[in-house]
Design a protein around this motif. Sequence first.
Motif, PDB file in Angstrom:
ATOM      1  N   THR A 188       0.873  -1.244  -0.111  1.00  0.00           N
ATOM      2  CA  THR A 188       0.147  -0.049  -0.039  1.00  0.00           C
ATOM      3  C   THR A 188       1.030   1.215   0.075  1.00  0.00           C
ATOM      4  OG1 THR A 188      -1.738  -1.253   1.368  1.00  0.00           O
ATOM      5  CG2 THR A 188      -2.054   1.178   1.207  1.00  0.00           C
ATOM      6  N   ALA A 189       1.739   1.225   0.849  1.00  0.00           N
ATOM      7  CA  ALA A 189       2.399   2.693   1.089  1.00  0.00           C
ATOM      8  C   ALA A 189       3.600   2.828  -0.291  1.00  0.00           C
ATOM      9  CB  ALA A 189       3.319   2.795   2.060  1.00  0.00           C
ATOM     10  N   SER A 190       4.008   1.998  -0.905  1.00  0.00           N
ATOM     11  CA  SER A 190       4.936   2.299  -2.086  1.00  0.00           C
ATOM     12  C   SER A 190       4.222   1.818  -3.078  1.00  0.00           C
ATOM     13  CB  SER A 190       6.264   1.269  -1.711  1.00  0.00           C
ATOM     14  OG  SER A 190       5.944   0.005  -2.049  1.00  0.00           O
ATOM     15  N   GLN A 191       3.260   1.082  -3.147  1.00  0.00           N
ATOM     16  CA  GLN A 191       2.521   0.749  -4.646  1.00  0.00           C
ATOM     17  C   GLN A 191       3.292  -0.376  -5.334  1.00  0.00           C
ATOM     18  OE1 GLN A 191       0.441   4.025  -6.361  1.00  0.00           O
ATOM     19  NE2 GLN A 191      -0.972   4.110  -4.917  1.00  0.00           N
ATOM     20  N   GLU A 192       4.246  -0.894  -4.768  1.00  0.00           N
ATOM     21  CA  GLU A 192       5.162  -1.826  -5.237  1.00  0.00           C
ATOM     22  C   GLU A 192       4.212  -3.096  -5.601  1.00  0.00           C
ATOM     23  OE1 GLU A 192       8.905  -5.061  -4.301  1.00  0.00           O
ATOM     24  OE2 GLU A 192       8.647  -2.926  -3.375  1.00  0.00           O
ATOM     25  N   ILE A 193       4.074  -3.736  -6.601  1.00  0.00           N
ATOM     26  CA  ILE A 193       3.345  -4.762  -7.025  1.00  0.00           C
ATOM     27  C   ILE A 193       4.071  -6.022  -6.590  1.00  0.00           C
ATOM     28  CG2 ILE A 193       2.511  -6.308  -8.973  1.00  0.00           C
ATOM     29  CD1 ILE A 193       2.424  -3.870 -10.721  1.00  0.00           C
ATOM     30  N   VAL A 194       3.244  -6.724  -5.766  1.00  0.00           N
ATOM     31  CA  VAL A 194       3.641  -8.104  -5.220  1.00  0.00           C
ATOM     32  C   VAL A 194       3.402  -9.337  -5.953  1.00  0.00           C
ATOM     33  CG1 VAL A 194       3.480  -9.577  -3.250  1.00  0.00           C
ATOM     34  CG2 VAL A 194       3.480  -7.147  -2.870  1.00  0.00           C
TER      35      VAL A 194
END
Length: 108
Positions: A91-97
């Motif tokens: 959520t914070a970084s919007q890095e896709i997991v």
Amino acid sequence: MKKFYLMLALLFVGYMVPVHIANAGQETPAYAKWGQLAVKEVQAKYPTAKIIDYLHEGKEVRGASTIEKFKLWLKQSDKEFGVYVRISYITASQEIVCIEVQESKEDA
């Protein structure tokens, strides 16, 4: 000649104002970025299919991550079917997991 240009300008302004007012209340939804990604993933997996509809099913927040949920309806030859897309990201970084694409078991 000045009257002609004045009338032309008034017609132009009169035409543009309603268009601007009509679009003024529309905001880009928060999930739009993820929806575009969902569409790209489905197009990559089903390159010959046509996307005929799209639904944002909501999001799920789980601790520090979020899952955006979409369902797209596709048409390929004479077959119509649904495809679920789940995009998990921090959520914070919007890095896709993770991005999951799964064909629906029922007919669309």
